[in-house]
Design a protein around this motif. Sequence first.
Motif, short mmCIF file in Angstrom:
data_model
loop_
_atom_site.label_atom_id
_atom_site.label_comp_id
_atom_site.label_asym_id
_atom_site.label_seq_id
_atom_site.Cartn_x
_atom_site.Cartn_y
_atom_site.Cartn_z
N ASP A 30 -9.12 69.08 15.55
CA ASP A 30 -9.70 69.76 16.44
C ASP A 30 -8.50 70.39 16.97
O ASP A 30 -8.72 71.16 18.34
CB ASP A 30 -10.33 69.01 17.60
CG ASP A 30 -9.29 67.96 18.21
OD1 ASP A 30 -8.51 67.73 17.67
OD2 ASP A 30 -10.00 67.17 19.08
N GLY A 31 -7.23 70.63 16.71
CA GLY A 31 -6.12 71.61 17.07
C GLY A 31 -5.21 70.71 17.88
O GLY A 31 -4.38 71.25 18.73
N SER A 32 -5.34 69.36 18.43
CA SER A 32 -4.74 68.73 19.21
C SER A 32 -3.60 67.89 18.48
O SER A 32 -2.89 67.08 19.30
CB SER A 32 -5.60 67.47 19.92
OG SER A 32 -6.27 66.57 19.13
N ALA A 33 -3.48 67.94 17.12
CA ALA A 33 -2.61 67.04 16.46
C ALA A 33 -0.99 67.22 17.14
O ALA A 33 -0.34 66.57 17.09
CB ALA A 33 -2.57 67.28 15.14
N SER A 34 -0.94 68.66 17.42
CA SER A 34 0.52 69.01 17.83
C SER A 34 1.04 68.38 19.27
O SER A 34 2.34 68.49 19.57
CB SER A 34 0.71 70.63 17.99
OG SER A 34 -0.20 70.99 18.75
N MET A 35 -0.03 67.72 20.01
CA MET A 35 0.48 67.12 21.01
C MET A 35 0.73 65.44 21.00
O MET A 35 1.23 65.01 21.76
CB MET A 35 -0.68 67.18 22.19
CG MET A 35 -1.06 68.64 22.56
SD MET A 35 0.51 69.62 23.35
CE MET A 35 0.95 68.19 24.49
N ILE A 36 0.45 65.01 19.55
CA ILE A 36 0.63 63.76 19.55
C ILE A 36 2.08 63.30 19.49
O ILE A 36 2.56 62.27 20.01
CB ILE A 36 0.09 63.40 18.22
CG1 ILE A 36 -1.22 62.99 18.13
CG2 ILE A 36 0.57 61.93 17.64
CD1 ILE A 36 -1.80 62.07 19.23
N PRO A 37 2.86 64.14 18.88
CA PRO A 37 4.50 63.62 19.05
C PRO A 37 5.00 63.63 20.39
O PRO A 37 5.89 62.61 20.70
CB PRO A 37 5.19 64.97 18.30
CG PRO A 37 4.37 65.69 17.32
CD PRO A 37 2.67 65.39 18.17
N LEU A 38 4.65 64.38 21.47
CA LEU A 38 5.15 64.32 22.79
C LEU A 38 4.51 63.19 23.21
O LEU A 38 5.08 62.44 23.91
CB LEU A 38 4.69 65.23 23.44
CG LEU A 38 5.56 66.53 23.59
CD1 LEU A 38 4.94 67.71 24.32
CD2 LEU A 38 6.99 66.04 24.21
N CYS A 39 3.18 62.73 22.84
CA CYS A 39 2.68 61.65 23.38
C CYS A 39 3.21 60.22 23.05
O CYS A 39 3.56 59.31 23.65
CB CYS A 39 1.06 61.48 23.10
SG CYS A 39 0.09 62.62 24.00
#
Length: 305
Positions: free
Chosen positions: A89-98
């Motif tokens: 859904d386009g949210s994968a790029s926020m996982i590294p920061l999380c």
Amino acid sequence: MTAALALFIKLIPLYVTVALGWVAGRYLEASGKHIAGIMLYIVTPSVVFSGVMTAPLSPEVILLPFLVFGFAAALAVAHLRLARRVLTDGSASMIPLCVGSGNTGYFGVPVALLLFGEEGLAIYIVCMLGVTLFESSVGYYLAARGRHDLKDSLLRVAKLPSVYAFLAAVTLNLSGIGIPDVFVPLFDNLRGAYSILGMMIIGMSISSFRGLAGNIRFTALAFFGKFVAWPVLATMFWWLDSQFLGVYEPAVHKAIFLISITPIAANTVVIATLLDTSPRQTAGTVMLSTLFALVFIPVMISLAF
């Protein structure tokens, strides 16, 4: 049990601050995006600069931020590869920061002061800078790559001042130059703003949030990386260094372990808001991790310390 209860009570004001942020966003129409820019470009670099300027620096201590940075970056890249397989859904790029970051400032500093006292807090702040550097460089780059090409992402990273604040503070500190007395109250006030505004922006971001924004896999993956993979890595380093390497004192091991068990960083919401990349999903996950940490941190500290 007594230490865990004292720590629990110490954390209550942080949750009250989140609630006040929610009230501001819900009823006063306060904009988290405007505050996010102030936090990222003004307040956070100021806290980094003042923290390094007041820390006792040695070669081993100077390397600590880069050690923590390396841990965070390795976890971030590994979990990004996994996220790209399970999130569509386009949210994968926020996982590294999380995964790689942590609420080491807004959340961790009061806890470190309670556990380690003023002397141990200085070591913790130096370690904490590794997470700040990760957020401002690799973490931001990986998040921006979700919406921007390589050139644009690198330009955005180059404009972030926290890295420059760190390098300037190290240079001045090693040169024997301190912060002039007239500016000390200013930096003290900025540290207070760092904690208050950082927690309030979480509340503002979730003022219209409902549930997990439809993607529980995002939250599950973020929780696994932050509350399982990070502590395991920190514990492995603690054991390896204490048994074989002997580079650092126990105070450093404890500081890195505390960093590993903090909830997902509030700055993750800041960056998600600025990039307009799944801000509601990120805010909800950050909030849930903050609530979870209310119990998780006292339990883990009682087991490790």
